[in-house]
Structure formats: structure tokens, C-alpha cells
Design a protein around this motif. Structure first.
Motif, mmCIF file in Angstrom:
data_model
loop_
_atom_site.group_PDB
_atom_site.id
_atom_site.type_symbol
_atom_site.label_atom_id
_atom_site.label_comp_id
_atom_site.label_asym_id
_atom_site.label_seq_id
_atom_site.Cartn_x
_atom_site.Cartn_y
_atom_site.Cartn_z
ATOM 1 N N ILE A 157 0.839 -1.200 0.000
ATOM 2 C CA ILE A 157 0.000 0.000 0.000
ATOM 3 C C ILE A 157 0.870 1.245 0.000
ATOM 4 O O ILE A 157 1.729 1.422 0.864
ATOM 5 N N GLU A 158 0.624 2.119 -0.963
ATOM 6 C CA GLU A 158 1.451 3.316 -1.117
ATOM 7 C C GLU A 158 1.073 4.383 -0.084
ATOM 8 O O GLU A 158 0.002 4.338 0.520
ATOM 9 N N ARG A 164 -0.581 7.432 -3.858
ATOM 10 C CA ARG A 164 -1.908 6.936 -4.222
ATOM 11 C C ARG A 164 -2.694 8.003 -4.965
ATOM 12 O O ARG A 164 -3.406 7.699 -5.933
ATOM 13 N N GLY A 173 -5.819 3.237 1.924
ATOM 14 C CA GLY A 173 -5.599 1.937 1.315
ATOM 15 C C GLY A 173 -6.543 0.892 1.880
ATOM 16 O O GLY A 173 -7.132 1.081 2.947
ATOM 17 N N GLY A 180 -2.684 -2.032 -3.330
ATOM 18 C CA GLY A 180 -1.475 -1.222 -3.389
ATOM 19 C C GLY A 180 -0.784 -1.235 -4.740
ATOM 20 O O GLY A 180 -1.402 -1.444 -5.793
#
Length: 625
Positions: A370-371, A376, A385, A406
Motif C-alpha cells: 500500500i502506497e 496513491r 488503502g 497497493g
């Protein structure tokens, strides 16, 4: 461990999980009346439970949460996102304190919480008797008992004993009894004198009950209450005794081991009947008949004991939501965690061993998958996320799926990292398919983290997850695409008492191979085995599959002309293992390798054949690694 504490550890974590589930619903809709009621009940019961132990900071925090939810229930004030977040943080902190209590550590208040002063009263005999005879609701948890003996002339001073008692917070039970041991005759009553004693139970702490009697404090006795089993009638006791039976898990494990030995003993009847056939056909038939009866009984017993060992995964998984929030907060990310199927039942051994690999996978998903919010946003994704965990049964297997939305896993970057870290050479890396390259993340020492942090970057984690899953006789698959997220799919056996194995022959010896490690068994013609580079391959379903010789893998001489193949998987790709012959399929107890065998790669344990011979049980993934 004290029985009361052990019960609280189970019940307290259940209440935290229930409360968190309701708060998750409130995060989506703060006006959800059912979720407010559910969260209030969980917090209220939890507050009463922590009061039984030295957890004053938790009691204070939960009392504030209870007040907040009570105001929301009555419509005095509406919940908002900040309030829900504070309630979630309250249950998270309570969960940490429960963990600390289990470890025997002190419960320490954390800023901005304050540890209140001690305000307790010793438990008295009359309080215990009052609790034992009280008829309380099933979820009622009394904390304080009071005995109010009004002065005989209290009416002349304007006191109203019933009104005073009515002001006691969280009143659960109230009894009235005569001071003289018996009520006077009707014509002997003096209407201006009080001849009654009032006793009751409250769910409020001692300090709160004392405040209700502050104007008549000299006429009141207070005592703390320790919940215990109340007295019940013989009929009630009999009914209750049939609802549940607490058994030491070690006894269940011993029963499983003994049953495994019984399975091995029953397997010995078939070869005995075969040998007897050559001597006395009628006696051999009787043995086979007895074997069939014993086999049915053993199978029924195996199903029963397996059912006893089955436990829901919920206790194993309930800590994950809090850990997700903590890891995300540490990394400066916002992550929504959805979990379903946690009521699925598995063998206790599987349940106990699953948390460790799941924790590694969750850390990896939040850290590497997950960024951060800016990345994102640049990718057109919401700042928050999503991480989801699902559990389901498929036949005799449990499927655990962990997915995120992600950045996904880039096989190009994985190849480059593996080469840079010396885990594989450049030529071999380029020869890997994308699916095989992605599985390099399970290699010991692999990490794409640029720096060591409290979450990752130490070169451990995913290899530990794979090792833990394989110890449970499970497998893991990865489905990922750059920018589209990643999904890990774990396949685990639902039962763990016996292992179904296939007996195979290789190099003149016999071995056992767990059936859950075999994708399929095939027979091919000699001409179907083709040279490929320095090795051998076969085409199965229009796919070229490398062929390895089992006897050679085990350090012996190749059997040469074997055309029977076990198809398994190595690094996510099919691999065929050539053997000399197939034997029977049996359910048996596999004992872990020990002593010298523990150091032999590719051997997971041993078992006994029906004839009493020791059979080595192989671990194909380790053998092919």
C-alpha cells in the motif's frame, strides 16, 4: 494460570473484538443505532470485567468511552469521526493492557490518561451471600455490594431510604429484610420508625456507590464483589453441566496422538490378511471382515476427535485489526482493514500456527504494498488503502486470502534486487517467468526496503512466513500486477491428526509423500521424456515441465527407466519427480523428524507401515528448493 484470569483473557479479547466490529460499522455510519448499542454493551461489560483485576487505567478509560456511547444512545450528542477514532483507540489500548496482564506486566497509564487512586473495599461474607442468592441477568457483572441500615428515627430527619437507594448507579439487585430477624405483626408496626434493612448489588465501582450514600455514610456498609458462580438448583446445575466441558488442550493432543497410533495399528491388518491368504483363505476373510469393522470405528473416532480439536480462527485473527492500525500509523499511512470468515473452524494446531505468517504478510502488504497518500493520489487512488482478509473452507482445506489495493509487485524490480543482493545470477533471473520472479521475495535475505525500520528492511519476514506455512503443511500462491495490488492465497489442511500419504518406490527404497504436496500423478511413455539442456523434461497439457529423479535427489543412484511421475510445485511452477512405482495411499500419524534425521533435508518425519517398517516421509518443496 488462575481460572478467573484465564476466563477474563478469553472473554476480554472477545469483547474487544465485538466492540471493534461495531465501531467499524460506526466509522461508516456514526448514526447506526444498532452498532451504538452493540459497542455500548461491549464497553460496559468490558469495564465491569477489568474492574476485577488491577487495571484501574483501563477502567477509567472505558468508563469515559461508556459515557460517550451512552450520550449517543440517548441522543444527547451525536458521534462524529473523531469520537469513533477515540473509541477505537480506547479498545486498542485496552487490548494492549490485556496482553500485558497475560504476560504478568504492570498496567501502566499512558498519557493523557491518569491512573486514579485506589478506591476499594474488602469483600465481606454478607456480600458474598447476597451475590450467591441474587437473580441477575446473564450479562450483569456486579462490582459493589451495599448494606444500608437506616436509623430508626430517619423519617423524622426527612430521610427517604428508598429514594436514596434508587439513586445508586447501575443498581442490579435490591432486597429488604427486617432488622429484628422477623417482621412484626401488623398491629405491632410503628409507622414512624424504620425497621428495614436494604441490601443490594451495583455494577458501579465502590466510589460511585459511596457517593450515592454520602448523606447517610454512617449507616452504610460497602464491599467489593468478586464474581463467582451463583448457587443454582439441582436441575439448573444438571442442565448447565451438559452445555460445555473444559478440557486441558494437552489432553486433546494426547488423545490425537493415541488415535494416530490406533490408525497405524489398524493399517497393519491389511498386509496381515494378505499373508494369511496363502495359508488359510477362510481365516484371511475373517481378518478382512474384522479390519473393515475396525476401520469404520476408527474412521468414526477420527471424525469425532478431529471435531473436538476444531476451533474457530477468530481468537487467532482478532488481534490483526489493532496491529494493522498500529503498523499503518507507524508508517504514516491510512489503511482500512476488512476481515471475513473468521468463524471458520480449523484444527487447533493450524489455528495456533497461522498468526505468525499472517503477521509477516500483513506487515509486507502495508509497508511494501500500500502506497503513501501522495503516491496513491498520483495514481488516482483514494488516500485510504484497503487490506482484506478472507477465510473459507474448500473440502478438507482452509483457504486464507490476503489482498491489498497497493502498488503490486514488479517482477522487473524483484529480479534486479535479487541479483544485486547476490541471491541469483543475472542470467538465471532473466530466465524466470514473472510468476517465478515474484516468488523470489520468499528467498532468505531478500528485501526491497531501502533502510531498516521498525517494520521491515532486516531481510527477514517473507521467508519466515513461507517456512511457517510449510510447517503447517500448507502452500502459498501470489497473484499480483504492478499498480493493481497483490493477493496472497494460503492453502492449509483443516485437520492435523493424521496425514494422508502416497507410498512411492525410488532407488530400491520406499518413501511416503503427503498427498497435499502432489498436484497429480501421471504415467508417461519413455519417448515422452525429452532432454532439455543438461536435464530432462516432459510436456504435460501443452506445458514443458522439468523432470527430476527422486533417487538422485535423495543422494542415491538413478532408477533410470522410471516413467511414473509425481507432479508438484516449486517456486510456483510445476515440477515432475520421476519414481519407480506407486504404492498404497494411507492415513497415518507422521512423527516429526528428530535426532540425525532432523538435519536431513527433504525429510519431514517418519511413520510406520502396516507391516511395522519405518517409512521416511518426504517434504517435496524442501527437497526441490
Amino acid at each position: 494460570m488462575d481460572d478467573l484470569l484465564e476466563h477474563f483473557l478469553i472473554e476480554g479479547r472477545d469483547l474487544v473484538a465485538q466492540g471493534q466490529a461495531d465501531l467499524a460499522a460506526l466509522a461508516r455510519n456514526p448514526a447506526d443505532a444498532r452498532a451504538i448499542d452493540g459497542a455500548f454493551r461491549a464497553v460496559h461489560t468490558l469495564k465491569g470485567s477489568v474492574g476485577l483485576f488491577d487495571m484501574a487505567p483501563a477502567e477509567t478509560l472505558l468508563h469515559a468511552a461508556e459515557d460517550m456511547l451512552e450520550r449517543a444512545r440517548k441522543g444527547v450528542s451525536a458521534l462524529d469521526a473523531d469520537m469513533v477514532a477515540r473509541l477505537v483507540a480506547t479498545l486498542d489500548q485496552t487490548d494492549r493492557w490485556i496482553d500485558a496482564l497475560e504476560r504478568g506486566e504492570p498496567i501502566v497509564a499512558t498519557a493523557p490518561q491518569e491512573t486514579p487512586g485506589t478506591d476499594t473495599a474488602p469483600e465481606a461474607e454478607w456480600a458474598g451471600a447476597l451475590y450467591a442468592t441474587a437473580r441477575l441477568a446473564g450479562d450483569a457483572v456486579p462490582r459493589t455490594a451495599f448494606r444500608y441500615t437506616p436509623d430508626a428515627d430517619c423519617f423524622f430527619r426527612g430521610d427517604d431510604p428508598l429514594a436514596i437507594v434508587a439513586a445508586v448507579p447501575d443498581l442490579l439487585a435490591l432486597t429488604a429484610s427486617p432488622l429484628a430477624g422477623a417482621w412484626p405483626a401488623l398491629d405491632g408496626f410503628e409507622p414512624f420508625q424504620c425497621v428495614t434493612r436494604l441490601e443490594g448489588l451495583s455494577a458501579a465501582p465502590v466510589a460511585a456507590v459511596r457517593a450515592a450514600f454520602r448523606l447517610v455514610s454512617d449507616q452504610v456498609e460497602l464491599a467489593a464483589v468478586t464474581p463467582r458462580a451463583a448457587s443454582v438448583t439441582a436441575a439448573e446445575s444438571s442442565a448447565a453441566s451438559t452445555t460445555s466441558l473444559r478440557v486441558d488442550p494437552a489432553r486433546i493432543d494426547t488423545l490425537g496422538d493415541d488415535l494416530g497410533e490406533l490408525v497405524v495399528a489398524a493399517n497393519a491388518l491389511a498386509p496381515l490378511a494378505a499373508r494369511l491368504e496363502r495359508i488359510d483363505a477362510a481365516a484371511a476373510l475373517e481378518v478382512r471382515t474384522a479390519q473393515a469393522r475396525i476401520g469404520r470405528s476408527v474412521a468414526a473416532l477420527l471424525r469425532t476427535v478431529s471435531a473436538v480439536r476444531m476451533v474457530p480462527l477468530e481468537p487467532t485473527l482478532r488481534r490483526l485489526p489493532r496491529l494493522v492500525r498500529e503498523i499503518a500509523e507507524q508508517l504514516g499511512k491510512t489503511v482500512r482493514f476488512d476481515m471475513r470468515g473468521q468463524a471458520t473452524e480449523v484444527d487447533r494446531q493450524i489455528a495456533e500456527g497461522l498468526f505468525e505468517p499472517l503477521l509477516h504478510l500483513v506487515r509486507n502488504a502495508i509497508d511494501h504494498g500500500i502506497e503513501a497518500a501522495p503516491a496513491r493520489a498520483a495514481a488516482g487512488k483514494p488516500a485510504e488503502g484497503t487490506l482484506s482478509l478472507g477465510v473459507a473452507r474448500e473440502g478438507g482445506q482452509v483457504i486464507v486470502t490476503l489482498g491489498d489495493d497497493g502498488a503490486g509487485i514488479d517482477p522487473v524490480r524483484i529480479r534486479a534486487t535479487a541479483v544485486a543482493r547476490g541471491l541469483i545470477d543475472a542470467e538465471a533471473a532473466q530466465a524466470l517467468s514473472d510468476a517465478q520472479a515474484i516468488r523470489l521475495i520468499f528467498r532468505p535475505g531478500f528485501s526491497t526496503a531501502a533502510a531498516v525500520t521498525g517494520v521491515s528492511g532486516r531481510g527477514v519476514g517473507m521467508d519466515a512466513a513461507l517456512a511457517a506455512i510449510e510447517r503447517l503443511r500448507g502452500t502459498i500462491e501470489i497473484d499480483s500486477a504492478p499498480g493493481a495490488g497483490t493477493r496472497f492465497r494460503l492453502r492449509l489442511p483443516a485437520h492435523a491428526i493424521t496425514t494422508r500419504i502416497l507410498v512411492v518406490e525410488a532407488g530400491g527404497d520406499r518413501y511416503g509423500v503427503p498427498l497435499d504436496q502432489i498436484v497429480e500423478t501421471v504415467r508417461v511413455a519413455v519417448d515422452d521424456l525429452r532432454p532439455l539442456g543438461t536435464g530432462t523434461a516432459v510436456v504435460l497439457r501443452d506445458r514443458t515441465v522439468p523432470v527430476l529423479d527422486l533417487a538422485t535427489l535423495l543422494g542415491g543412484a538413478s532408477g533410470g527407466g522410471g516413467t511414473r511421475l509425481l507432479v508438484t510445485e516449486a517456486d510456483g511452477a510445476p515440477v515432475a519427480v520421476r519414481i519407480d512405482g506407486f504404492g498404497e495411499r494411507i492415513d497415518t500419524l507422521v512423527r516429526p523428524a528428530s535426532g540425525v534425521l532432523a538435519a536431513v533435508p527433504g525429510v519431514s518425519g517418519t511413520t510406520l507401515t502396516g507391516g511395522g517398517d519405518v517409512l521416511l516421509v518426504l517434504d517435496l518443496p524442501e527437497l526441490l528448493a
